[in-house]
Design an enzyme around this catalytic site. Structure first.
Site, mmCIF file in Angstrom:
data_model
loop_
_atom_site.group_PDB
_atom_site.id
_atom_site.type_symbol
_atom_site.label_atom_id
_atom_site.label_comp_id
_atom_site.label_asym_id
_atom_site.label_seq_id
_atom_site.Cartn_x
_atom_site.Cartn_y
_atom_site.Cartn_z
ATOM 1 N N ARG A 116 0.846 -1.193 0.000
ATOM 2 C CA ARG A 116 0.000 0.000 0.000
ATOM 3 C C ARG A 116 0.885 1.249 0.000
ATOM 4 O O ARG A 116 1.074 1.907 1.026
ATOM 5 C CB ARG A 116 -0.936 -0.023 1.197
ATOM 6 C CG ARG A 116 -2.076 -1.012 1.018
ATOM 7 C CD ARG A 116 -3.198 -0.781 1.982
ATOM 8 N NE ARG A 116 -4.465 -1.179 1.409
ATOM 9 C CZ ARG A 116 -5.628 -1.076 2.039
ATOM 10 N NH1 ARG A 116 -5.679 -0.567 3.255
ATOM 11 N NH2 ARG A 116 -6.743 -1.449 1.450
ATOM 12 N N GLN A 121 -0.958 2.375 -6.145
ATOM 13 C CA GLN A 121 -2.404 2.598 -6.017
ATOM 14 C C GLN A 121 -3.187 2.177 -7.247
ATOM 15 O O GLN A 121 -4.255 1.586 -7.141
ATOM 16 C CB GLN A 121 -2.681 4.068 -5.686
ATOM 17 C CG GLN A 121 -2.375 4.437 -4.247
ATOM 18 C CD GLN A 121 -2.705 5.880 -3.949
ATOM 19 O OE1 GLN A 121 -2.902 6.691 -4.856
ATOM 20 N NE2 GLN A 121 -2.756 6.223 -2.675
ATOM 21 N N SER A 127 -8.308 -2.810 -3.479
ATOM 22 C CA SER A 127 -9.109 -1.592 -3.369
ATOM 23 C C SER A 127 -10.132 -1.475 -4.486
ATOM 24 O O SER A 127 -11.295 -1.124 -4.252
ATOM 25 C CB SER A 127 -8.202 -0.352 -3.362
ATOM 26 O OG SER A 127 -7.429 -0.302 -2.181
ATOM 27 N N TYR A 224 -4.240 -1.522 7.374
ATOM 28 C CA TYR A 224 -5.182 -2.561 7.769
ATOM 29 C C TYR A 224 -5.429 -2.516 9.272
ATOM 30 O O TYR A 224 -4.621 -2.000 10.044
ATOM 31 C CB TYR A 224 -4.644 -3.951 7.392
ATOM 32 C CG TYR A 224 -4.474 -4.165 5.915
ATOM 33 C CD1 TYR A 224 -5.552 -4.513 5.111
ATOM 34 C CD2 TYR A 224 -3.220 -4.019 5.311
ATOM 35 C CE1 TYR A 224 -5.396 -4.706 3.749
ATOM 36 C CE2 TYR A 224 -3.065 -4.218 3.953
ATOM 37 C CZ TYR A 224 -4.155 -4.560 3.176
ATOM 38 O OH TYR A 224 -4.001 -4.753 1.824
#
Length: 375
Positions: A116, A121, A127, A224
């Site tokens: 992450r 991204q 995601s 997380y």
């Protein structure tokens, strides 16, 4: 270089790893793209669209794989792959599977393990798919809820807005909040991570939860949720139990990386809800957040609560899920594409490559799967 896209064989998997749009862009890189016949049908992409994009439509998996050096997939394929293949997908691998890739000479990249970080991204399959799962969860809830989400004012009387409670405010949870708000529900949400409170409020929902010193460190560096103490969960459960009894819709999205999903909605909480209420458990693939969840099924409890435990939530909105997933894989490949050689070049020291690569050169290289003595 030939890239193969196979038809998914896992039960209930409706997504595809490349769309006609991304196939065209892969071909522009200098690749020959072979798509197994019927691979995109469940996602709304017929073979003719792949052909129009310049891809070869192969009659079966063996024909698609013939000569292929790269394979795109959603789930790990059943078809045997030739040694030297670069396999890219969400492999959800265990130690035995990873050892098998190494023994077979497969360079396996499992995209759900991408770090992450900002650079990754646009490759973040978790995601992109969780976003759609959160949306779909609320739509499914609205479909089975017997009253409606918005307040409905009619000459015959007023129907109050539904009370919707979202458990977990990660990507899926935040999209669920936004979707429930768009549908006109009164929305509240909870999450153990300290940053989540402001995110929940920013979307117009109210925050529900127990907070103490322990909860201030409830988030990993990767964003997380951490596993917290039994005492914290007990206190959180007290707050949640009182709130759930008043809810019409509960959407469960809480996952702890690498572990079974925590039970957040107990049998007693389910029993406290009104007949006709709905619980949607996005975490069902990891065992579920609700004690009453039956993974893969929708059930109605003795007190009339509907519990939706469907698995593969992104696969319930396959056209959009495939479009985003295919772009994630395309971005990964193009990021590490050598234009002169017209071939992928995965630097073993790159953070993203380190994060996703399970095997290389006939050996297991990912830290999560190395023998304990070598970890």
């Amino acid at each position: 270089m030939r890239l193969a896209v196979l038809k998914e064989t896992k039960a209930g998997e409706s997504r595809v790893a490349a769309t006609p749009e991304t196939a065209k862009k892969l071909i522009a890189l200098g690749l020959t793209v072979a798509v197994e016949a019927g691979a995109g049908l469940a996602s709304g992409f017929p073979d003719a669209e792949y052909a129009a994009a310049g891809a070869e439509v192969a009659p079966d998996a063996a024909a698609a794989l013939a000569g292929a050096k790269i394979v795109f997939c959603v789930r790990a394929p059943d078809a045997p792959l030739p040694s030297g293949t670069l396999l890219i997908g969400t492999l959800a691998a265990d130690a035995d599977a990873v050892a098998g890739y190494a023994q077979g000479g497969i360079e396996a990249c499992s995209m759900e393990l991408a770090p992450r970080i900002t650079r990754a991204q646009s490759m973040d399959v978790l995601s992109s798919q969780a976003n759609l799962a959160g949306y779909r969860a609320v739509i499914e809830a609205a479909g089975v809820f017997d009253r409606g989400f918005p307040m409905l004012m009619t000459a015959a009387g007023t129907i109050p807005a539904a009370n919707a409670f979202i458990m977990g405010a990660g990507v899926a949870g935040l999209q669920a909040i936004a979707t429930a708000r768009r549908l006109g529900g009164r929305v509240s949400a909870t999450d153990v991570r300290p940053a989540a409170k402001e995110e929940i409020k920013s979307l117009g929902a109210s925050f529900v939860g127990y907070e103490d010193e322990e909860s201030k460190s409830a988030q990993t560096a990767g964003g997380y949720a951490k596993q917290l103490s039994a005492d914290f969960y007990a206190r959180q459960a007290e707050v949640v139990a009182a709130h759930i009894a008043k809810q019409d819709v509960v959407v469960c999205t809480a996952l702890v990386q690498g572990r079974r999903a925590p039970i957040l909605v107990t049998e007693a909480m389910v029993a406290s809800m009104k007949p006709g209420s709905v619980i949607v458990d996005i975490a069902s693939d990891a065992g579920g957040n609700c004690a009453a969840t039956v993974p893969g099924q929708m059930i109605t409890t003795p007190n009339g609560v509907k519990v939706l435990g469907f698995t593969n939530w992104p696969g319930r909105i396959p056209a959009a899920a495939s479009a985003l997933y295919a772009r994630n894989l395309l971005t990964f490949l193009t990021t590490f594409w050598d234009k002169e050689a017209k071939a992928p070049k995965l630097p073993p020291e790159d953070d993203i490559v380190v994060g996703v690569t399970l095997t290389r050169g006939g050996a297991v290289v990912h830290k999560n799967f190395l023998p304990a003595t070598a970890a």
